[in-house]
Design a protein around this motif. Sequence first.
Motif, PDB file in Angstrom:
ATOM      1  N   PRO A 149      47.412  21.947  54.064  1.00 27.83           N
ATOM      2  CA  PRO A 149      48.757  22.143  54.633  1.00 27.83           C
ATOM      3  C   PRO A 149      48.783  21.786  56.115  1.00 27.83           C
ATOM      4  O   PRO A 149      47.900  22.191  56.883  1.00 27.83           O
ATOM      5  CB  PRO A 149      49.024  23.629  54.406  1.00 27.83           C
ATOM      6  CG  PRO A 149      48.172  23.988  53.231  1.00 27.83           C
ATOM      7  CD  PRO A 149      46.939  23.152  53.362  1.00 27.83           C
ATOM      8  N   GLY A 150      49.764  21.002  56.518  1.00 26.41           N
ATOM      9  CA  GLY A 150      49.852  20.529  57.897  1.00 26.41           C
ATOM     10  C   GLY A 150      49.228  19.171  58.098  1.00 26.41           C
ATOM     11  O   GLY A 150      49.392  18.558  59.161  1.00 26.41           O
ATOM     12  N   GLY A 151      48.517  18.662  57.090  1.00 28.60           N
ATOM     13  CA  GLY A 151      47.906  17.336  57.212  1.00 28.60           C
ATOM     14  C   GLY A 151      48.948  16.241  57.316  1.00 28.60           C
ATOM     15  O   GLY A 151      48.717  15.206  57.929  1.00 28.60           O
ATOM     16  N   TRP A 152      50.088  16.444  56.687  1.00 24.67           N
ATOM     17  CA  TRP A 152      51.234  15.525  56.790  1.00 24.67           C
ATOM     18  C   TRP A 152      52.430  16.383  57.182  1.00 24.67           C
ATOM     19  O   TRP A 152      52.869  17.227  56.409  1.00 24.67           O
ATOM     20  CB  TRP A 152      51.473  14.815  55.459  1.00 24.67           C
ATOM     21  CG  TRP A 152      52.349  13.607  55.564  1.00 24.67           C
ATOM     22  CD1 TRP A 152      53.700  13.577  55.498  1.00 24.67           C
ATOM     23  CD2 TRP A 152      51.931  12.252  55.759  1.00 24.67           C
ATOM     24  NE1 TRP A 152      54.162  12.295  55.641  1.00 24.67           N
ATOM     25  CE2 TRP A 152      53.100  11.454  55.799  1.00 24.67           C
ATOM     26  CE3 TRP A 152      50.682  11.634  55.902  1.00 24.67           C
ATOM     27  CZ2 TRP A 152      53.051  10.075  55.976  1.00 24.67           C
ATOM     28  CZ3 TRP A 152      50.638  10.258  56.077  1.00 24.67           C
ATOM     29  CH2 TRP A 152      51.800   9.486  56.115  1.00 24.67           C
ATOM     30  N   PRO A 153      52.975  16.213  58.388  1.00 26.31           N
ATOM     31  CA  PRO A 153      53.967  17.175  58.898  1.00 26.31           C
ATOM     32  C   PRO A 153      55.229  17.315  58.045  1.00 26.31           C
ATOM     33  O   PRO A 153      55.725  18.422  57.843  1.00 26.31           O
ATOM     34  CB  PRO A 153      54.315  16.621  60.287  1.00 26.31           C
ATOM     35  CG  PRO A 153      53.170  15.749  60.652  1.00 26.31           C
ATOM     36  CD  PRO A 153      52.644  15.180  59.385  1.00 26.31           C
TER      37      PRO A 153
END
Length: 800
Positions: A618-622
């Motif tokens: 989670p958060g790897g691709w905004p």
Amino acid sequence: MKQWILAWRALVRRPGFVSAVVAILALGIGANTAIFSLVDAVLLKPLPYPNPDRLVTVMEASPSKNESTSLIAPARLEDWNRRNRTFEVIAAWYSENITDTSGPEPQRLAARRVSPRFFSVFGVKPVLGRTFTRDEEVDGGPSSAVISYGLWERQYNRDPGVIGRRLVLEGRGFTIVGVMPKGPAGTDVDVWIPAQLAAGLMRNRDARFLIGVGRMRPGVTIAQAQEDLARIQRDLGREFPQSDQGWSAVVGDFKEARVAGYHRALFLVLGAVGLLLLIAVANVAGLMLTQLQRRARELAIRSSIGGTRTQVVVGVMREVLLITAAGVGLGCLLAAWLVDLLAHAFDTLPRSAAIQFDWRALSFAALAGFLAVALCGLLPALQATRSRISSALSQGGRGVSGQHKWQSSLVAGQIAITVLLLSSAGLMLRSYRNLSHVDLGFDPDHAITFHVGAGWSEDRTHVGQMQTAILAELERTPGVESAGDTNFLPTTGATLRYQVTLEGLAGASDSGHLTIGERSISRGYLAALGTPLIAGQDCPDLPPVSNDPRNPGPPPKALVSRRFADMYGNGQNLVGRHLRWVDQPLGAPMDIIGIAGNAREDTLDVVPAPYLYVCMAPGGWPDPEYVVRTHGDARALMQQIRPIVHNIDRSRAVFGLQSVRDVVDQSLETPGLNMRMLTGFAIAALLLASVGLYGLVSLTVGARTREIGVRMALGAAAPQIAWHVVSGAVRLVAAGVAAGLVLTFLAERVLRAVLFGVSPMDLATLSATVLTLTIASALATLAPALKAARIDPLEAIRTE
């Protein structure tokens, strides 16, 4: 003036003929003007920038890694600017969706983060304010923004005092320093922001994420610019062998890059409407020949009572001018309506805002129509006034002349072109059906997708926590089966290509480098999309991305597609094997934990390629694409999405909310629209060809009335007379069909490029085309044939 009134009265006495010619002219002129206006705006007009021919796209490329184009690393962009000899400036950008919380409700803005010198490339001045200064373009500089004309109009009501106002984007304040003009700056961007790349990122030569654009120096060609950057890249390969060796640069025409993928479809439609104009012109010519053949007696009488040849011919030409004026006027109105319709129907095309009424196209189509009417009115009128009056009066306008041969040729030509258009429309229909019924590899029904605004510059841990909370809340929602997210949805054509090595197995190349497509996914995404899990397991739950570089997170895991396993697995079980990125040979290996079914990740007409589904923290691709599957009505679930997201974070904009089925249908929009337009042109061509055939057969029957009367007086039965008329039409239709099939064969290469799953010479489609044309021709011939069969022989002989 009196002569014009007489010409008008002469036309009023023939309402059927006049209405037909005017309608046909209007259809040909209106359709051609509208379609050419569309093609001209999208493909032909120069871009609205100073010296647009000097604008080029600039990308990286690595032939050794099978990457024909790749994004640019910021460090390499700066090297190219310093060392080149052919460019005035090279700049770059990357796009993202960001949330604007300046107003009472959060809204999504399409943002473009730009490198230094970006606006210098295009040479477009803002309508208000200025663009960025050098201080604003560097890391740590003032936070400034340039907004689009559309955003200025939509959100600020074109307030000239907008300069100096503040935008709150991703929690940060940005001062508005300029407003770009309408049109040239692009309709797909709301705000431009300086990228302000950090020093560490500027040193990372493997961080490729920028799209490049450059302005060449005067007199420089694309080939020269390409060679210049290739020279620089060879030097950089020697200086930085770890990151730059084997990489080159690709320079392309900027305009061509913007309209790539639309050339074939639009030129196909333009060609079809051009053929329709040709049929319309031939049809009008045939109608004029028919009408003047019937009026030969009238023209002879005019000459016999004292009218000079010039007076008779000028009278006919006055009628021609009145008919043409009416056709052009109606065609102009039709074109204006069609242009507006096309501008809305093709609003997703690049440069669609530039679609407007094109007077050049109107003039060309109107001139073609006028020449057809004028020539086919003038020549018969000259012939009628040149012939002997006694002969014309004795024939009563019903003699067979060479005009029949001309009209027969025109009708045969119309039939040939109609066969080409009908077969093309049928093939496009078959192709569209094949596309719409292709095996997707996933289930688009009962699933929805949406975005939640977040930017790449935000705290990734915080964004990851929000994403985890959203997915957890969605899974707790009644009726929801599963939820997950991904960087790109299937069928959209958005694909990242990489090379990997597979532990213990050789690949397609000697080096063992395997070229694959990549998707970053979360746990639950495959189930939410409806993609089957063939072997192994789904992605595990992962903690949010950490901002601490000393905490790399758990070992990376991934699934591969069945196509990947079939191509590279050599029949072995790949679950438990390890993969490595070719660009990161020292990075941690990825564990293959499962095999997923083949999905149409690229486009519907492309066979599923080998894909790697990387388990993304989670958060790897905004701002990923969230996908949610429900037991019930997907539309009802949409109403709950915004409240769920705003309960977690009210500052986030929710956008792109739609069903997954809508996403798939959007990929069918362009082929569907092309199919419908081509079908419309084919139907119009069929009607025009039928009218032409009807006119020719009617003229033949009228001209041979005495002959038919004599035949019947000598014992010919009504069915024999009818068949005699029909047999002549059959020979004409057969010749036209044969010529049309030849044209279809000659167009095979063009058609093959736009078809899917059907051959251009598909026997079923061609048979249906011939059958359709045969039925239409039979109906067009039936009325004149029955009229011939009902002729009274005594009356026919007496009137002669």
